[in-house]
Structure formats: structure tokens, C-alpha cells
Design an enzyme around this catalytic site. Structure first.
Site, mmCIF file in Angstrom:
data_model
loop_
_atom_site.group_PDB
_atom_site.id
_atom_site.type_symbol
_atom_site.label_atom_id
_atom_site.label_comp_id
_atom_site.label_asym_id
_atom_site.label_seq_id
_atom_site.Cartn_x
_atom_site.Cartn_y
_atom_site.Cartn_z
ATOM 1 N N HIS A 113 -19.731 39.779 26.372
ATOM 2 C CA HIS A 113 -18.597 39.350 25.537
ATOM 3 C C HIS A 113 -18.713 39.910 24.111
ATOM 4 O O HIS A 113 -19.405 39.333 23.276
ATOM 5 C CB HIS A 113 -18.542 37.817 25.482
ATOM 6 C CG HIS A 113 -18.107 37.215 26.769
ATOM 7 N ND1 HIS A 113 -16.787 37.045 27.100
ATOM 8 C CD2 HIS A 113 -18.820 36.775 27.837
ATOM 9 C CE1 HIS A 113 -16.694 36.519 28.304
ATOM 10 N NE2 HIS A 113 -17.918 36.344 28.772
ATOM 11 N N SER A 131 6.953 17.387 6.756
ATOM 12 C CA SER A 131 5.999 16.280 6.641
ATOM 13 C C SER A 131 5.100 16.502 5.435
ATOM 14 O O SER A 131 4.364 15.620 5.026
ATOM 15 C CB SER A 131 5.135 16.235 7.899
ATOM 16 O OG SER A 131 4.358 17.423 7.968
ATOM 17 N N GLY A 132 5.150 17.715 4.890
ATOM 18 C CA GLY A 132 4.192 18.041 3.825
ATOM 19 C C GLY A 132 2.951 18.680 4.414
ATOM 20 O O GLY A 132 2.108 19.189 3.706
ATOM 21 N N GLY A 133 2.838 18.676 5.730
ATOM 22 C CA GLY A 133 1.718 19.347 6.397
ATOM 23 C C GLY A 133 1.884 20.854 6.270
ATOM 24 O O GLY A 133 2.987 21.344 5.979
ATOM 25 N N GLY A 145 -12.798 35.407 32.773
ATOM 26 C CA GLY A 145 -12.164 34.342 33.553
ATOM 27 C C GLY A 145 -13.198 33.733 34.469
ATOM 28 O O GLY A 145 -14.242 34.347 34.728
ATOM 29 N N GLU A 175 -16.576 39.702 21.855
ATOM 30 C CA GLU A 175 -15.817 38.881 20.901
ATOM 31 C C GLU A 175 -16.632 37.734 20.315
ATOM 32 O O GLU A 175 -16.228 37.134 19.334
ATOM 33 C CB GLU A 175 -14.537 38.346 21.565
ATOM 34 C CG GLU A 175 -14.744 37.262 22.639
ATOM 35 C CD GLU A 175 -15.094 37.808 24.016
ATOM 36 O OE1 GLU A 175 -15.544 38.968 24.099
ATOM 37 O OE2 GLU A 175 -14.949 37.065 25.004
ATOM 38 N N CYS A 180 -16.016 41.150 30.902
ATOM 39 C CA CYS A 180 -16.558 40.230 31.901
ATOM 40 C C CYS A 180 -15.733 40.259 33.185
ATOM 41 O O CYS A 180 -15.706 41.274 33.863
ATOM 42 C CB CYS A 180 -16.677 38.831 31.290
ATOM 43 S SG CYS A 180 -17.751 37.777 32.242
ATOM 44 N N TYR A 181 -15.013 39.186 33.513
ATOM 45 C CA TYR A 181 -14.165 39.217 34.716
ATOM 46 C C TYR A 181 -13.212 40.414 34.654
ATOM 47 O O TYR A 181 -12.933 41.064 35.664
ATOM 48 C CB TYR A 181 -13.370 37.900 34.832
ATOM 49 C CG TYR A 181 -12.381 37.890 35.981
ATOM 50 C CD1 TYR A 181 -12.780 37.517 37.250
ATOM 51 C CD2 TYR A 181 -11.053 38.264 35.776
ATOM 52 C CE1 TYR A 181 -11.888 37.526 38.316
ATOM 53 C CE2 TYR A 181 -10.142 38.272 36.835
ATOM 54 C CZ TYR A 181 -10.567 37.896 38.097
ATOM 55 O OH TYR A 181 -9.684 37.907 39.137
ATOM 56 N N ASP A 215 1.864 23.408 8.455
ATOM 57 C CA ASP A 215 2.702 24.175 9.370
ATOM 58 C C ASP A 215 4.197 23.987 9.080
ATOM 59 O O ASP A 215 4.942 24.963 8.985
ATOM 60 C CB ASP A 215 2.396 23.794 10.828
ATOM 61 C CG ASP A 215 0.927 24.003 11.155
ATOM 62 O OD1 ASP A 215 0.258 24.740 10.407
ATOM 63 O OD2 ASP A 215 0.444 23.419 12.148
ATOM 64 N N SER A 216 4.621 22.730 8.934
ATOM 65 C CA SER A 216 6.059 22.541 8.706
ATOM 66 C C SER A 216 6.461 23.084 7.337
ATOM 67 O O SER A 216 7.569 23.590 7.160
ATOM 68 C CB SER A 216 6.471 21.077 8.877
ATOM 69 O OG SER A 216 5.918 20.255 7.881
ATOM 70 N N SER A 217 5.563 23.022 6.359
ATOM 71 C CA SER A 217 5.899 23.536 5.024
ATOM 72 C C SER A 217 6.107 25.040 5.063
ATOM 73 O O SER A 217 7.076 25.561 4.513
ATOM 74 C CB SER A 217 4.773 23.253 4.017
ATOM 75 O OG SER A 217 4.529 21.883 3.942
ATOM 76 N N LYS A 247 -3.988 29.309 12.749
ATOM 77 C CA LYS A 247 -3.948 28.423 11.576
ATOM 78 C C LYS A 247 -4.280 29.149 10.267
ATOM 79 O O LYS A 247 -3.583 28.987 9.262
ATOM 80 C CB LYS A 247 -4.935 27.270 11.790
ATOM 81 C CG LYS A 247 -4.818 26.151 10.768
ATOM 82 C CD LYS A 247 -3.637 25.289 11.088
ATOM 83 C CE LYS A 247 -3.472 24.149 10.129
ATOM 84 N NZ LYS A 247 -2.410 23.247 10.585
#
Ligand code: XMP
Length: 509
Positions: free
Chosen positions: A167, A221-223, A53, A169, A80-81, A225-227, A365
């Protein structure tokens, strides 16, 4: 299922930490540092990671969790923080590093510790800090150092509390992955059995119960995420899921049919396709200003969707394809739902529904894509490149007409075919054609032509905030150009866009 809590103190890498944990097949969720200790205890986490942070722990206004979190008997890794906070909560001293602040790579030397099993005695780590732990708290020991940080790693191994100033990660920390794996498996005892198959199964079961007997509406929408959200919910509620697919006539070649065919035929879903192309083109007639085009399309989309939703009547739930980065970016707390409304352009305000269901709100994603493949959604849809809501309207420069759209669709399809044929579709993140509004002179046979100029655009990017133009091989560009000018008579010139973002944007309008 084992769960790791990523307690967020405002670090820029909070999502990355969760991603890294999930890469080891351990589920991780990000929650605010304000989460009450009682809730943390009840949730049954196997381990907790305190993120980095931007604050200084000695600043009274800095974000802090309750010291009791360290008393739960749950292993903690402070980064870190998070490391400094752990030290401060336990009575150690954290001070400004002043001139010895470290940014970038540092040489890290450690002593034996379960966290560093399999890590060479000296390795490179990524530092980014202005404060450091000067005095380690009672019960803690220093487990690693760098030349300018005397306590680069600390631990109270009895209580399973670990802190690292660097870090683990980020990729620049050579053995970061090993350290994280050690924490998850040796220290926390996770099983590493979180798979997409389990996620899909568990989600379907959950929604079967929660949505029993209820009607659900989903804007498709065919995208990606919505699919994926729609197919997952369909498994749970079957025909009680109603999907509305507004085809605004601004999609790419054959795209509307692919979407409809996939959902209606392959999944036997209850889908209404509204062919509203003429209606949208009517509204766009004479409009040339890009932002006006966007606004008109957005508003019309809502209107069409609302008309369809009215025909369906009251629904219990509205499904949305909100994904984890949307949830996290809007704050790991109360504001999450506000942002998710934006995902469908304000739809909830006009639709009669009781609640929102967001089956993907825990997924990143690439996990959404994996869930899509798990659900049997075709590869072309799961790996569909991003496509803007206003569609081809912002790739036809100037006024949008049916004739121009038809020209662009052909050119775009030919270009995409060539990129795919060359096996480059995963290397370049977005690739498409743009129909410019300048005409140029050409020659075909013995005749002079005066046709459209088409621009090809391909970009490589991680997040679309910045992008580099893709160095596509000349042969691919040559073939695309040849095929376009041979097949699409009204095009006399093809150019390639070699501007990055910034200063250009990905889309031309
Ligand atoms: P720009 O052109 O802003 O694009 O560099 C970045 C990414 O966003 C997409 N994009 C949009 N998506 N509605 C959307 O849903 C829009 O109005 C819009 N404009 C750009 C673009 O395709 C790229 O992936």
C-alpha cells in the site's frame, strides 16, 4: 484540469488514496468498480488507480471491472487487490499466500522502473494481503520483491500498467509518496495544477449558469460545511440565496451573533436569524433524559425551519453542506443522495424544492476549510471545532435551564480562551466545558459555598470514532480553573475528564 480515477473495489483505504493524489494538486475522484468502461473513457482521466479490497480474485463473486479498462491506453496503477485483479484480467495466476500471508512492514527491493525513480533499492513498505500473484501475465515483468512475496511489484511498462502488492498510500510505506508522485507525473503526465482557488472559481461559474434566475434556500448552522457552501453559492447567485439560521438558544457564548454578523455584514447575505431560544427551552422544560433532549431539539429545529421556509415560498434548490466522505461512505454510486438528506435531519421531506445543490460534495474536510479561507470566511469559523447539533443542551446534564446555560457559557468561554492562548487549539480537536448536575461544598473568603461542579473536556482524535483525552499542560488547566472559580460565582469546583473514547464518549450525554 487533470483527473485521476480511483476505481473502488471496496478497500478500506479508498478515500486515503484520493486524498494522497489530491495532495499532489491532482484532482482524484472515487467511483465504483461497476462504472461502465464507456463512461470511464469519456470522462478523460489521465490515470486510473485500482484500490485494494477484501476479496480474492479467484472467487467468482469478487468485484471486477471490464478487462477493456486496461485497453483504453490510460495508465493504471493497481494496489493490492487491484494489482491481483490486473494480473488476473491479463491471464496471470493469483493464489492464496497461505502461511506466507503478509501483514505489516516488509523489506521491498526493486529494479529500475519509472514508478520507483528516486526510491532506494531497498525500503520499507506496508503489506496486507492473503493472496499474491504467482504467475505474472504475458508482457508483464516483476519489478520488485519482498522476502515472502516474489511479485511485490509488476509492470507492463509499454502499456503503462503497474501493480504493487503493498500500500503506497499509507504512511508506513516509506517512499509511498514518491511512488505515487512518479505515477501521477512521470507515468500519467499530470500537471499538478489543481488548486482551491481554481476549484472555487470553477464552482462559482458553474452555479452561475446552472442556477441562473433561480431561488436557493440554505440552512445555516455556523458550522464549517454549511458556512462554506452558503458563501460559495452566494458568490454565484447573490441575493437569490436565502439563508435561514435557526438559533435554538443552545449555542456557545456570542456564537449566534458571530454567525449573524459574519454573514450579514461581512458577506452582505440575505439571512434570516430566528431567535427560537425560548421556544426550545419551553419544550425542554423538565426533560432530563439525553436521547429525549436530542429528539425534541431535532424535531423542533425542523419545525422552525419549515415555518421560515414557508414564508419564503417555493425555492428551486435546497443547498446542503454534504462533503466527500459522506458521499463515499454512502457508496460511490446511487445511494449518495439518500445519505445527504440526513445531513439536515430530514429537511427535504418538508420543504418545497425541486433539487438539492451540494457544492462541497467533492471536497474532503481540510479542503473545505481551504475553500472557506479562499472565500474570505474568518479563521474562527473555518477552524471552528465540531459542535453537536443539540448544542449546549447535551453539556448541561439533567434539565436545561436558562440559568444553567448562562453558567456553562461563561465557563466554556474561559476554558476555550485558555486553550487558544496556549496555542493548543489545533492540537486538541475538541475542547469544552460541561455543567454537571452535582453541587459540591466550597469555601470562599470565610464563607461556605455550595455550588456547581464544572468538568473540562479536551480530546485528540482523527475521526471522533475513537478519541484520547488530551494531556493539556497543568498550567493551562490551573489557569482555566482559577479564572472559572473567580469569575463564575456559582461554580465551586472544576474537574478534568481523563477518560478516552471508548469507554466514554466525547460528549457527556
Ligand atoms: P460522541 O459523544 O458520540 O461524539 O463521542 C462524537 C462527535 O460527535 C459529536 N456529537 C454530535 N453531533 N449531534 C451532532 O450533530 C449529536 O447529537 C451529537 N452527539 C455527539 C460530538 O460533539 C463529537 O464531535
Amino acid at each position: 484540469m487533470d483527473k485521476i480515477l480511483v476505481l473502488d473495489f471496496g478497500g478500506q483505504y479508498n478515500q486515503l488514496i484520493a486524498r494522497r493524489v489530491r495532495e499532489h494538486h491532482v484532482f482524484a475522484e472515487i467511483r465504483s468498480y461497476r462504472t461502465p468502461t464507456g463512461e470511464i473513457e469519456k470522462a478523460g482521466y489521465r490515470g486510473i488507480i485500482f484500490t485494494g479490497g477484501p476479496n480474492s480474485v479467484y472467487d467468482p463473486a469478487s468485484p471486477r471491472c471490464d478487462r477493456a479498462v486496461l485497453e483504453l491506453g490510460i495508465p493504471v496503477l493497481g494496489i493490492c487487490y487491484g494489482c491481483q485483479l490486473m494480473a488476473a484480467l491479463e491471464g496471470g495466476e493469483v493464489v492464496s499466500a497461505g502461511a506466507v500471508s503478509e501483514y505489516g512492514k516488509a523489506e521491498f527491493t526493486h529494479r529500475d522502473s519509472p514508478l520507483f525513480a528516486g526510491v532506494p533499492e531497498t525500503s520499507t513498505v506496508w503489506m496486507s494481503h492473503t493472496d499474491y500473484v504467482k504467475t505474472v501475465p504475458a508482457g508483464f515483468t516483476v519489478t520488485g520483491t519482498t522476502p515472502s512475496c516474489p511479485a511485490a511489484a509488476i509492470a507492463d511498462e509499454k502499456r503503462l500498467l503497474y501493480g504493487v502488492q503493498f500500500h503506497p498510500e499509507v504512511m508506513h510505506t516509506e517512499y509511498g509518496k514518491t511512488m505515487l508522485r512518479n505515477f501521477l507525473f512521470s507515468v500519467c503526465g499530470c500537471a499538478g495544477d489543481w488548486t482551491m482557488e481554481d476549484f472555487v472559481k470553477a464552482s462559482v461559474e458553474k452555479y452561475k449558469k446552472e442556477l441562473a434566475g433561480k431561488k436557493v434556500l440554505c440552512a445555516l448552522s455556523g458550522g464549517v460545511d454549511s458556512s462554506v457552501a452558503a458563501v460559495l453559492l452566494h458568490r454565484a447567485v447573490g441575493d437569490r440565496l436565502r439563508c435561514v439560521f435557526v438559533d435554538h438558544g443552545l449555542l456557545r457564548k456570542d456564537e449566534g451573533d458571530l454567525v449573524e454578523r459574519t454573514f450579514r455584514e461581512k458577506f452582505d447575505m440575505n439571512i434570516v436569524r430566528v431567535n427560537a431560544g425560548e421556544r426550545f427551552l419551553g419544550k425542554l422544560a423538565g426533560v432530563t433524559e439525553p436521547e429525549r433532549k436530542r429528539k425534541i431539539i431535532g424535531e423542533e429545529f425542523i419545525r422552525v425551519f419549515e415555518e421560515e421556509a414557508k414564508k419564503i415560498g417555493h425555492v428551486h434548490a435546497l443547498a446542503q453542506g454534504t462533503i466527500y466522505p459522506d458521499v463515499v461512505e454512502s457508496g460511490t454510486g446511487a445511494s449518495a443522495t439518500i445519505k445527504s438528506h440526513h445531513n439536515v435531519g430530514g429537511l427535504p421531506s418538508v420543504i418545497d424544492f425541486d433539487e438539492i445543490v451540494e457544492p462541497l460534495r467533492l471536497l474532503f474536510k481540510d479542503e473545505v476549510r481551504a475553500a472557506g479561507l479562499e472565500l474570505g470566511i474568518p479563521y474562527e469559523l473555518v477552524w471552528r471545532q465540531p459542535f453537536p447539533g443539540p448544542g449546549l443542551a447535551i453539556r448541561v446534564l439533567g434539565e436545561v435551564t436558562e440559568e444553567k446555560l448562562a453558567v456553562l457559557r461563561e465557563c466554556d468561554a474561559l476554558f476555550r480562551e485558555e486553550v487558544i492562548a496556549a496555542g493548543l487549539e489545533q492540537e486538541t480537536n475538541q475542547y469544552f466545558a460541561v455543567l454537571t448536575d452535582s453541587r459540591t461544598v466550597g469555601v470562599m473568603g470565610d464563607a461556605r459555598t455550595y455550588g456547581y461542579t464544572v468538568a473540562l473536556r479536551a480530546v485528540s482524535t482523527d475521526d471522533f470514532m475513537t478519541a484520547d483525552w488530551s494531556r493539556l499542560p497543568y498550567e493551562v488547566l490551573a489557569k482555566a480553573s482559577n479564572r472559572i472559580t473567580n469569575k463564575v460565582r456559582s461554580v465551586s469546583r472544576v474537574v478534568y475528564d481523563i477518560t478516552s473514547k471508548p469507554p466514554a464518549t466525547v460528549e457527556w450525554e
